[in-house]
Design a protein around this motif. Structure first.
Motif, mmCIF file in Angstrom:
data_model
loop_
_atom_site.group_PDB
_atom_site.id
_atom_site.type_symbol
_atom_site.label_atom_id
_atom_site.label_comp_id
_atom_site.label_asym_id
_atom_site.label_seq_id
_atom_site.Cartn_x
_atom_site.Cartn_y
_atom_site.Cartn_z
ATOM 1 N N UNK A 96 0.840 -1.194 0.000
ATOM 2 C CA UNK A 96 0.000 0.000 0.000
ATOM 3 C C UNK A 96 0.873 1.240 0.000
ATOM 4 N N UNK A 97 0.334 2.349 -0.480
ATOM 5 C CA UNK A 97 1.109 3.589 -0.475
ATOM 6 C C UNK A 97 0.162 4.739 -0.155
ATOM 7 N N UNK A 98 0.388 5.337 0.992
ATOM 8 C CA UNK A 98 -0.505 6.377 1.508
ATOM 9 C C UNK A 98 0.271 7.684 1.538
ATOM 10 N N UNK A 99 -0.256 8.690 0.871
ATOM 11 C CA UNK A 99 0.419 9.979 0.799
ATOM 12 C C UNK A 99 -0.566 11.096 1.118
ATOM 13 N N UNK A 100 -0.161 12.006 1.972
ATOM 14 C CA UNK A 100 -1.063 13.123 2.302
ATOM 15 C C UNK A 100 -0.280 14.265 2.927
ATOM 16 N N UNK A 101 -0.889 15.431 2.810
ATOM 17 C CA UNK A 101 -0.368 16.651 3.417
ATOM 18 C C UNK A 101 -1.286 17.035 4.574
ATOM 19 N N UNK A 102 -0.681 17.476 5.677
ATOM 20 C CA UNK A 102 -1.447 18.061 6.775
ATOM 21 C C UNK A 102 -0.963 19.504 6.911
ATOM 22 N N UNK A 103 -1.913 20.440 6.960
ATOM 23 C CA UNK A 103 -1.509 21.845 6.869
ATOM 24 C C UNK A 103 -2.363 22.725 7.772
ATOM 25 N N UNK A 104 -1.942 23.956 7.905
ATOM 26 C CA UNK A 104 -2.720 24.952 8.638
ATOM 27 C C UNK A 104 -3.631 25.675 7.644
ATOM 28 N N UNK A 105 -4.867 25.872 8.047
ATOM 29 C CA UNK A 105 -5.827 26.472 7.106
ATOM 30 C C UNK A 105 -5.509 27.944 6.835
ATOM 31 N N UNK A 106 -4.729 28.571 7.710
ATOM 32 C CA UNK A 106 -4.472 29.998 7.525
ATOM 33 C C UNK A 106 -3.067 30.295 7.019
ATOM 34 N N UNK A 107 -2.361 29.296 6.568
ATOM 35 C CA UNK A 107 -1.024 29.543 6.022
ATOM 36 C C UNK A 107 -1.104 29.553 4.500
ATOM 37 N N UNK A 108 -0.547 30.583 3.914
ATOM 38 C CA UNK A 108 -0.584 30.714 2.461
ATOM 39 C C UNK A 108 0.257 29.617 1.813
ATOM 40 N N UNK A 109 -0.295 28.922 0.845
ATOM 41 C CA UNK A 109 0.489 27.888 0.164
ATOM 42 C C UNK A 109 1.718 28.492 -0.508
ATOM 43 N N UNK A 110 2.779 27.735 -0.592
ATOM 44 C CA UNK A 110 4.008 28.203 -1.231
ATOM 45 C C UNK A 110 4.506 27.129 -2.185
ATOM 46 N N UNK A 111 3.901 27.063 -3.375
ATOM 47 C CA UNK A 111 4.244 25.972 -4.314
ATOM 48 C C UNK A 111 5.733 25.921 -4.643
ATOM 49 N N UNK A 112 6.402 27.098 -4.638
ATOM 50 C CA UNK A 112 7.818 27.082 -5.005
ATOM 51 C C UNK A 112 8.665 26.290 -4.004
ATOM 52 N N UNK A 113 8.189 26.166 -2.777
ATOM 53 C CA UNK A 113 8.938 25.400 -1.773
ATOM 54 C C UNK A 113 8.896 23.906 -2.053
ATOM 55 N N UNK A 114 7.836 23.494 -2.748
ATOM 56 C CA UNK A 114 7.591 22.059 -2.924
ATOM 57 C C UNK A 114 7.814 21.569 -4.351
ATOM 58 N N UNK A 115 8.093 22.517 -5.278
ATOM 59 C CA UNK A 115 8.074 22.178 -6.703
ATOM 60 C C UNK A 115 8.921 20.949 -7.047
ATOM 61 N N UNK A 116 10.094 20.840 -6.469
ATOM 62 C CA UNK A 116 10.969 19.717 -6.830
ATOM 63 C C UNK A 116 11.248 18.797 -5.645
ATOM 64 N N UNK A 117 10.385 18.881 -4.645
ATOM 65 C CA UNK A 117 10.515 17.960 -3.511
ATOM 66 C C UNK A 117 9.697 16.736 -3.855
ATOM 67 N N UNK A 118 10.391 15.709 -4.291
ATOM 68 C CA UNK A 118 9.719 14.624 -4.995
ATOM 69 C C UNK A 118 9.228 13.530 -4.060
ATOM 70 N N UNK A 119 8.379 12.721 -4.612
ATOM 71 C CA UNK A 119 7.926 11.543 -3.885
ATOM 72 C C UNK A 119 6.673 11.788 -3.080
#
Lengths: 319, 319, 319, 319
Positions: free
Chosen positions: D294-317
């Motif tokens: 099985x492979x389970x993948x998920x993000x847990x985040x704060x609802x009031x924090x602005x997303x920052x796609x550039x931080x994650x763009x090449x963080x793979x897997x």
């Protein structure tokens, strides 16, 4: 022996400032190793796959409450892969699209997902014997071929389907026809310029088809051919240049491809200094290093094709 | 910052009952990755090797007293490998024999050793272009071929030289023509008999040459050919039977080989039960398992050839 | 689709000069991954094993005729491993001996074999919480510990039983307290002498117990402790010296061990030359190389213990 | 022996419809293995890193014309990593930020990049001896600890810096306290519900710091502790639930973290059916499967924090 039961957040919390909430998620079964034998004719064909299925949609209650009512079991996804293989695989891309269609049409809350297929290549064993053989090849005995793995990643978002094909670990080497000079020098630069070096890499490439109405197997074979021929043909002044030309020629010959991305390590082969032993070394004896290695990554694209970030979001290993 | 100095045993201790002494030992440099380019003609050849050199002899004082006066540095062994490669490799077997001759003749106390060479296979890239190409192949661009690695282990004990050639990871599969039944059943037996299964293995083989006066490259190519053809040809009632036939035909066609050993995993491909999904599965959809796997190991030999344990002492992975 | 049936050699052939015959052989199931949970108390214990079972005896007809009447299926061997684990594992050595006893006593023609057990180490998760925990550790939650793998190889030949214990991949490093000088110099020697270097290795060791009447788990833990302490304590003039002292102290503290063998790579850490950048480097910044690496192998033994080659015949990776 | 010279596209082509152009790109040196020894005190510290540096900016001419004038050689990047390590590493995050600052401030056209640091953990060897030791630990001898690797990915885009910390391969297992039931059943569902199973995974996690003004080493240690404690503590109804709780508690205890992503394989341990052998198996003997998983993948985040796609763009897997 009952561990602490996780208490779900009260419904009101989800909306409040600073609440902790679930973000993007997907889940499924990874690396289902399925081998399909086509045996309707004496000359068998085998298709050797590793299939990963991951579903997207609303699975919030599983995360927050341990409520599995929406969770199509990963075991069920595995069973489905085997069952659908019974009808034939066709191509990795087609098989992944069939899986996508199955899961999104079978479960309302499954709105999309990601299906990755890797294919390992086998060839009929050459033989001088004639039993169960024709044209110098055995009908049902195979030997694994080449070092590369063919890949396909199909992602679906509602009714939108994205198909990214590719290959991994295609190992190539040029024993001459590669230079590297003209780079800037600062206080940390010690590298000597060269006009003749070994150029070696292990190509990983991924390309996006802008249509699904093509012969995926024929397209794959030809893209691989163009990449190999171009690697061989380009007199290289930089691995970046070789990479770019490989991408350019693929796009020139394949209008059905929108863009192509490469990740190509520069697998260093250092000329060994034999002078201390009284020997010359006119580019004959090299030491093949493991780490560190150069790493060159780039995309080559058409200027008039609309970018499709959803096609690439989880296609890893590239910039 | 001086750690405890190891005190050597007094000389009298070595002979006393129950004394702790040094046993067999060898040391050297492992996995020297050397690539030799033969570039005297437009059509280059490359030889891609991983070479391990290990010396044997009297190195007792290094162990008991930290006295390195007999220790030919492993770095020196590495340098020697590069220097000798300058003259050409020939074949893995010949190159290993040259290393053996060099070290045993250069240092009195080096009475023998072990030299292992692994070779990775490259092919000229096929091309439809004509620049730097002939007969449809590029002159100096290569693509890695096949999955197997060629191996050679040369051991020397005084003037006695032993040559064991081999290959690793030759992956082969038959999609039919394999049965398995008639095995004994006890309280722990649940396996169902079958008269048609997939037979897949990754062949590791080693064979000993009883002479050094042969064309090692030609011999290797032909042994590989015979093994592939035999694997394909034999209707298998047991992997043991296939293994034995492969060895038998190699010995029948190669009088210069004294014995051959195989280690062949039985890489299980289980027929998937599709009945719960209302589908038949007439030997079409298989699950390729990773672990556990069967493991079949055996030697095939000539009854009139004298065993030579020294040739096999450190050739690992076999019974 | 019937392949060529292998014709067995006529009975008369086996005895004739030059006949091709079966040599040593063994077969079985490899890497059966069994996890045993002892859950009779709130604080669970887990034993995580990879077990390989290989049988020896008269299996000639399987090889020469495809007659499986003596072939205890490898699937049956797997089932037996699971069934015997139900009674508890005890130690890898004891479990392997039980398997040996089972197979040799159950089948007349199985006269011996080889059973290898690898054990992966888990620790209870430290926790500050108190539910299902005691003494700061959780009762039934575990985290994998360390890098090394414990190994045991039990071989049986008729009624003779041989027990070789060991470990693999115990990674250790000293940041000082290691020298290397005084080695001979020839035309291929360029290595500079040093009186302070990093010494790093990944210890693989195997030792033979001369009795089976011991607490194998306690012995293992103490041998590991002695090896680590000795590696740390010895001021090293050569990796050979460190190796020898490690073996010597193990034998001095463990009379139940007849001999011990080591295979220890010298994992080079090269001091980086920072002078071109105007920086000194007083043994602070090192480059950790992959290949090539030194490889030091030796046996340390008691002078009055009779060698037992059968215990070591298939214990690979050593001289 | 001059291969075909790649002709750069005429300047006019770049702007025309359908022109083939360079897209995103980055390049550098990967997996520079640097070990830093802090030896100012008798008790040494070692920092064992694998560092990858990749630059972004305008490198178009290298790709299109083989003009290397902007190409800071990957060898220069390697040298810089070694030189900067001389001043001390601090933490993987700080070291990566220093590299980012160096390259973007040194070369006008380098406008950003990606620096990834992996750190391997070593512990002082426990010892009962007292030479070079204190508090039961040796001063300068180390043993590798744990199975996990600490990771840091720093990306810089102009003056914006993004720091994503993480770990890979933290192997954990619960021998009870895990259930899985209530999932939907369709024609391909055969999985049986369970209220007591083994739950095992190898945690890969990445989390983004919203500030750089923290003690990165202390934060890492505590995040790891919280993840382990939570995995142990949660009575699991689904691996998704365990994952979510792990993320939630990390965010609750670490306000400096904006979001955390997990990729957690469900490493199946199947209860072995011992009934055919007349044995019960009350959750004691399990088979640890390799693939599929099985492979389970998920993000847990704060609802009031602005997303920052550039931080994650090449963080793979991750999804």
């Amino acid at each position: 022996m009952s561990d602490t039961i996780a208490t779900p957040a009260p419904a009101s919390e989800a909306g409040q400032d600073g609440a902790i909430v679930l973000g993007d998620n997907q889940y499924g079964k990874a690396e289902v190793r399925v081998v399909k034998v086509d045996r309707d004719k004496p000359r068998h064909r085998i298709t050797d796959l590793s299939v990963t299925s991951q579903l997207r949609g609303d699975f919030t209650v599983a995360h927050t409450q341990g409520d599995n009512s929406p969770v199509v079991a990963t075991d069920t996804q595995k069973n489905t892969i085997f069952a659908l293989a019974k009808d034939g695989v066709g191509s990795p891309e087609q098989f992944a699209m069939r899986l996508a269609e199955h899961f999104t049409s079978s479960f309302d809350w499954v709105t999309g997902g990601r299906w990755e297929v890797k294919e390992y290549t086998w060839e009929h064993i050459p033989t001088s014997l004639t039993t169960n053989a024709s044209d110098g090849e055995h009908d049902h005995a195979f030997v694994k071929a080449g070092t590369e793995t063919r890949t396909a990643v199909v992602q679906r978002d509602g009714d939108d389907v994205f198909v990214v094909a590719g290959l991994e670990d295609l190992s190539v080497l040029k024993s001459t026809g590669s230079e590297f000079h003209g780079f800037p020098r600062d206080r940390y630069t010690t590298l000597v310029e060269t006009d003749d070096r070994i150029l070696a890499t292990s190509v990983t490439a991924r390309w996006r088809y802008t249509t699904t109405d093509i012969d995926f197997n024929a397209a794959y074979d030809d893209v691989r051919r163009v990449m190999l021929e171009t690697f061989a043909d380009v007199h290289s002044l930089a691995l970046q240049q070789t990479l770019y030309q490989m991408g350019k020629r693929v796009l020139e010959t394949h209008p059905e491809i929108g863009e192509i991305k490469f990740s190509m390590p520069n697998l260093h082969h250092f000329l060994v200094d034999l002078a201390p032993f009284g020997l010359e070394n006119p580019k004959e004896v090299f030491y093949a290093a493991d780490r560190p290695y150069g790493l060159i990554e780039a995309e080559v694209k058409r200027s008039d094709v609309t970018p499709e970030p959803r096609a690439w979001a989880t296609v890893t290993g590239f910039c």
